[in-house]
Design an enzyme around this catalytic site. Structure first.
Site, mmCIF file in Angstrom:
data_model
loop_
_atom_site.group_PDB
_atom_site.id
_atom_site.type_symbol
_atom_site.label_atom_id
_atom_site.label_comp_id
_atom_site.label_asym_id
_atom_site.label_seq_id
_atom_site.Cartn_x
_atom_site.Cartn_y
_atom_site.Cartn_z
ATOM 1 C CG ASN A 1 -1.808 1.184 1.326
ATOM 2 O OD1 ASN A 1 -1.827 2.017 0.415
ATOM 3 N ND2 ASN A 1 -2.553 1.293 2.419
ATOM 4 C CE LYS B 1 -0.307 3.061 4.723
ATOM 5 N NZ LYS B 1 -0.228 3.117 6.186
ATOM 6 C CG HIS C 1 -5.869 1.777 5.005
ATOM 7 N ND1 HIS C 1 -5.437 2.710 5.928
ATOM 8 C CD2 HIS C 1 -4.862 0.887 4.869
ATOM 9 C CE1 HIS C 1 -4.210 2.384 6.322
ATOM 10 N NE2 HIS C 1 -3.839 1.280 5.695
ATOM 11 C CD GLU D 1 -3.125 5.307 6.610
ATOM 12 O OE1 GLU D 1 -3.075 5.411 5.371
ATOM 13 O OE2 GLU D 1 -2.226 4.741 7.280
ATOM 14 C CD GLU E 1 -3.567 -2.764 6.930
ATOM 15 O OE1 GLU E 1 -2.401 -2.937 6.586
ATOM 16 O OE2 GLU E 1 -4.244 -1.782 6.567
ATOM 17 N N GLY F 1 2.375 1.974 10.833
ATOM 18 C CA GLY F 1 3.318 3.088 10.751
ATOM 19 C C GLY F 1 4.011 3.408 12.063
ATOM 20 C CB SER G 1 5.113 -2.132 11.921
ATOM 21 O OG SER G 1 4.676 -0.817 12.229
HETATM 22 P P1 13P Z 1 2.936 0.166 7.662
HETATM 23 O O1 13P Z 1 3.447 -1.108 7.045
HETATM 24 O O2 13P Z 1 3.688 1.382 7.224
HETATM 25 O O3 13P Z 1 2.819 0.037 9.151
HETATM 26 O O4 13P Z 1 1.449 0.396 7.115
HETATM 27 C C1 13P Z 1 0.558 -0.662 7.148
HETATM 28 C C2 13P Z 1 -0.632 -0.298 6.359
HETATM 29 O O5 13P Z 1 -1.383 0.597 6.698
HETATM 30 C C3 13P Z 1 -0.874 -1.033 5.111
HETATM 31 O O6 13P Z 1 -2.130 -0.753 4.604
#
Ligand code: 13P
Length: 246
Positions: A9, A11, A93, A95, A163, A169, A209
């Protein structure tokens, strides 16, 4: 048995130059041919990335709207995503849920429409730190699954990504045991609420992560069927994560 599935992803990151470099690395691999791979790309780059990657690597959008077309300024439809040559979409997601206030119901409607339009859907769920600390993890993921399940008749083209928000993150990966526990619970939920067959065949990815260093141990767990990778998917390390089962 369930095919291992790893997604990146990206982002809201990258530009044409860095994306071309990353696509070169992914194209060179070598990627485990037994692993299904997709990359979630900022919408304006969908056509570009599709043109740079081999067909064996799937391209995903990171969001879409719930109707086919019309006066929805700024949105993209599953039909538009398909027209770019991308076959997948990541929905729900954390976010999108947290920053853009997407509800369980809206996400479920998006899942329904994306499937109807012929896209493969990665449906994301997961609890926040407060929810985990209040022992509400199972309740939250069950509520999120329930909303999605009400709109899904055929699960063939669905992948679930678990997740935990506290792991995204933050560098704080769930331990393989913590992730396995929730994945096993989700499979039990599917057995009780959908069917044994869906519980046995639906892929459940872990996200939060994930790195080249921790992917192998997570990948050993019986109910972890792959990963959804954020930060590390922008680096050459993503190749190692795709190959975690090798
Ligand atoms: P990270 O791998 O940066 O923690 O992000 C995970 C994520 O949100 C994947 O959709």
């Amino acid at each position: 048995s369930r095919q291992f599935c790893v997604g990146g992803n990206w982002k809201m990151n990258g530009d044409q130059k860095s994306i071309a470099e990353l696509c070169k690395i992914l194209s060179a691999g070598p990627l485990d041919p037994n692993t299904q791979v997709y990359v979630g790309v900022p919408a304006p780059y969908l056509i570009y990335v599709r043109s740079l990657l081999p067909e064996t690597i799937n391209v995903a959008a990171q969001n879409c709207y719930k109707v086919e077309k019309g006066a929805f300024t700024g949105e993209i439809s599953p039909a538009i995503i398909k027209d770019t040559g991308a076959g997948w979409v990541i929905l729900g997601h954390s976010e999108r849920r947290q920053i853009f206030k997407e509800s369980d119901e809206l996400i479920a409607e998006k899942v329904e429409h994306a499937l109807a339009a012929g896209l493969k859907v990665v449906a994301c769920i997961g609890e926040t730190l407060d929810e985990r600390e209040a022992n509400k993890t199972q309740e939250v993921v069950a509520r999120q699954m329930c909303a999605i399940a009400q709109k899904v008749k055929d699960w063939t083209n669905v992948v679930v990504a678990y997740e935990p928000v506290w792991a995204i993150g933050t560098g704080k990966t769930a331990t393989p045991e913590q992730a396995q526990e929730v994945h096993a619970y989700l499979r039990q939920w599917l057995t009780e609420n959908i069917s044994k067959e869906v519980a046995a065949t639906l892929r459940i990815q872990y996200g939060g992560s994930v790195t080249g260093a921790n992917a192998k141990d997570l990948a050993k767990k019986p109910d972890i069927d792959g990963f959804l990778v954020g930060g590390a998917s922008l680096k050459p390390e993503f190749v190692q994560i795709v190959n975690a089962r090798q």
